[in-house]
Design a protein around this motif. Structure first.
Motif, PDB file in Angstrom:
ATOM      1  N   MET A 116       0.929  -1.183  -0.292  1.00 47.23           N
ATOM      2  CA  MET A 116      -0.335  -0.051  -0.234  1.00 47.23           C
ATOM      3  C   MET A 116       0.925   1.335   0.301  1.00 47.23           C
ATOM      4  SD  MET A 116      -2.804  -1.015   2.505  1.00 47.23           S
ATOM      5  CE  MET A 116      -3.656   0.308   2.591  1.00 47.23           C
ATOM      6  N   LEU A 117       2.012   1.022   1.278  1.00 52.67           N
ATOM      7  CA  LEU A 117       2.927   2.479   1.135  1.00 52.67           C
ATOM      8  C   LEU A 117       2.943   2.574  -0.365  1.00 52.67           C
ATOM      9  CD1 LEU A 117       4.265   3.826   2.901  1.00 52.67           C
ATOM     10  CD2 LEU A 117       5.783   2.993   3.525  1.00 52.67           C
ATOM     11  N   ASP A 118       3.842   1.360  -1.009  1.00 50.21           N
ATOM     12  CA  ASP A 118       4.694   1.164  -2.429  1.00 50.21           C
ATOM     13  C   ASP A 118       3.657   2.012  -3.559  1.00 50.21           C
ATOM     14  OD1 ASP A 118       6.798  -0.026  -1.857  1.00 50.21           O
ATOM     15  OD2 ASP A 118       5.748  -1.917  -2.758  1.00 50.21           O
ATOM     16  N   HIS A 119       1.739   1.856  -3.734  1.00 49.08           N
ATOM     17  CA  HIS A 119       1.062   2.007  -4.459  1.00 49.08           C
ATOM     18  C   HIS A 119       0.938   3.889  -3.895  1.00 49.08           C
ATOM     19  CE1 HIS A 119       1.403  -1.255  -6.590  1.00 49.08           C
ATOM     20  NE2 HIS A 119       1.234  -1.789  -5.846  1.00 49.08           N
ATOM     21  N   ILE A 120       0.206   3.814  -3.275  1.00 46.80           N
ATOM     22  CA  ILE A 120       0.004   5.275  -2.590  1.00 46.80           C
ATOM     23  C   ILE A 120       1.473   6.692  -2.144  1.00 46.80           C
ATOM     24  CG2 ILE A 120       0.383   5.467   0.117  1.00 46.80           C
ATOM     25  CD1 ILE A 120      -2.423   6.756  -1.826  1.00 46.80           C
ATOM     26  N   HIS A 121       2.401   6.538  -2.600  1.00 48.13           N
ATOM     27  CA  HIS A 121       3.412   7.022  -2.747  1.00 48.13           C
ATOM     28  C   HIS A 121       3.733   7.817  -4.265  1.00 48.13           C
ATOM     29  CE1 HIS A 121       5.945   8.125   1.450  1.00 48.13           C
ATOM     30  NE2 HIS A 121       4.829   7.788   1.338  1.00 48.13           N
ATOM     31  N   ALA A 122       3.486   5.995  -4.928  1.00 47.18           N
ATOM     32  CA  ALA A 122       3.307   6.046  -6.492  1.00 47.18           C
ATOM     33  C   ALA A 122       2.720   7.469  -6.943  1.00 47.18           C
ATOM     34  CB  ALA A 122       3.186   4.616  -6.975  1.00 47.18           C
TER      35      ALA A 122
END
Length: 176
Positions: free
Chosen positions: A114-120
């Motif tokens: 989730m952190l990967d995707h929200i930051h992207a």
């Protein structure tokens, strides 16, 4: 000098004048945080993940789950500020969220993903903000203060680094 376990990088203090160069540095820190977090926690055992980073503090697992919760909230706050006139945002009880028992059963990979995707997505948004967009604001209902997006970028770059330091410093103290 004794390490401050609660605020290992100190509190967030925004510069008086926030330049475009400073915004770019903060965006880069937000962009790099997921990879740094993956690296910091990838070799931890279940017992280590369940270790508080300080006495009376959250466990590493709780910190990992907290980051996407918090940063999704900030991502939404940016959208509200960009599409409404100084909106009052929704606050949440982060301590209560961190203590929800189901999170003990959520694999950390889920929250790291989730952190990967929200930051992207968030980084693309941040890189496309105009100077006018950065002047937009939202109101936090707990203190009634208007927060300017220019400063909020820095607050969340700091927030990610703050929690990363909790984990990295714990690993050093414990010789993990």
């Amino acid at each position: 000098m004794k390490e401050n376990l609660s605020y290992p990088i100190g509190p967030f203090v925004p510069p008086e004048n926030i330049s475009s160069a400073q915004i770019a540095v903060w965006i880069q820190e937000i962009e790099e945080l997921p990879a740094k977090f993956h690296s910091a926690v990838s070799d931890l055992s279940a017992e280590q993940l369940n270790t508080p980073y300080r006495p009376e503090g959250w466990t590493v697992r709780q910190v990992i789950h907290h980051l996407p919760d918090s940063h999704i909230g900030s991502y939404c706050r940016f959208h509200w500020a960009l599409t409404e006139d100084n909106p009052t945002i929704k606050a949440y009880d982060e301590k209560a969220w961190a203590n929800l028992s189901y999170q003990n059963n959520v694999p950390i990979e889920s929250s790291l993903g989730m952190l990967d995707h929200i930051h992207a997505r968030w980084v693309v948004l941040l890189k496309n903000l105009s100077d006018g967009d950065l002047e937009k604001t939202y109101v936090h209902p707990e203190d009634g203060k208007s927060y300017i997006l220019r400063e909020v970028v820095g607050m969340y770059a700091w927030h990610g680094n703050h929690h990363l330091a909790h984990v990295v410093n714990l690993k050093k103290r414990m010789n993990w």
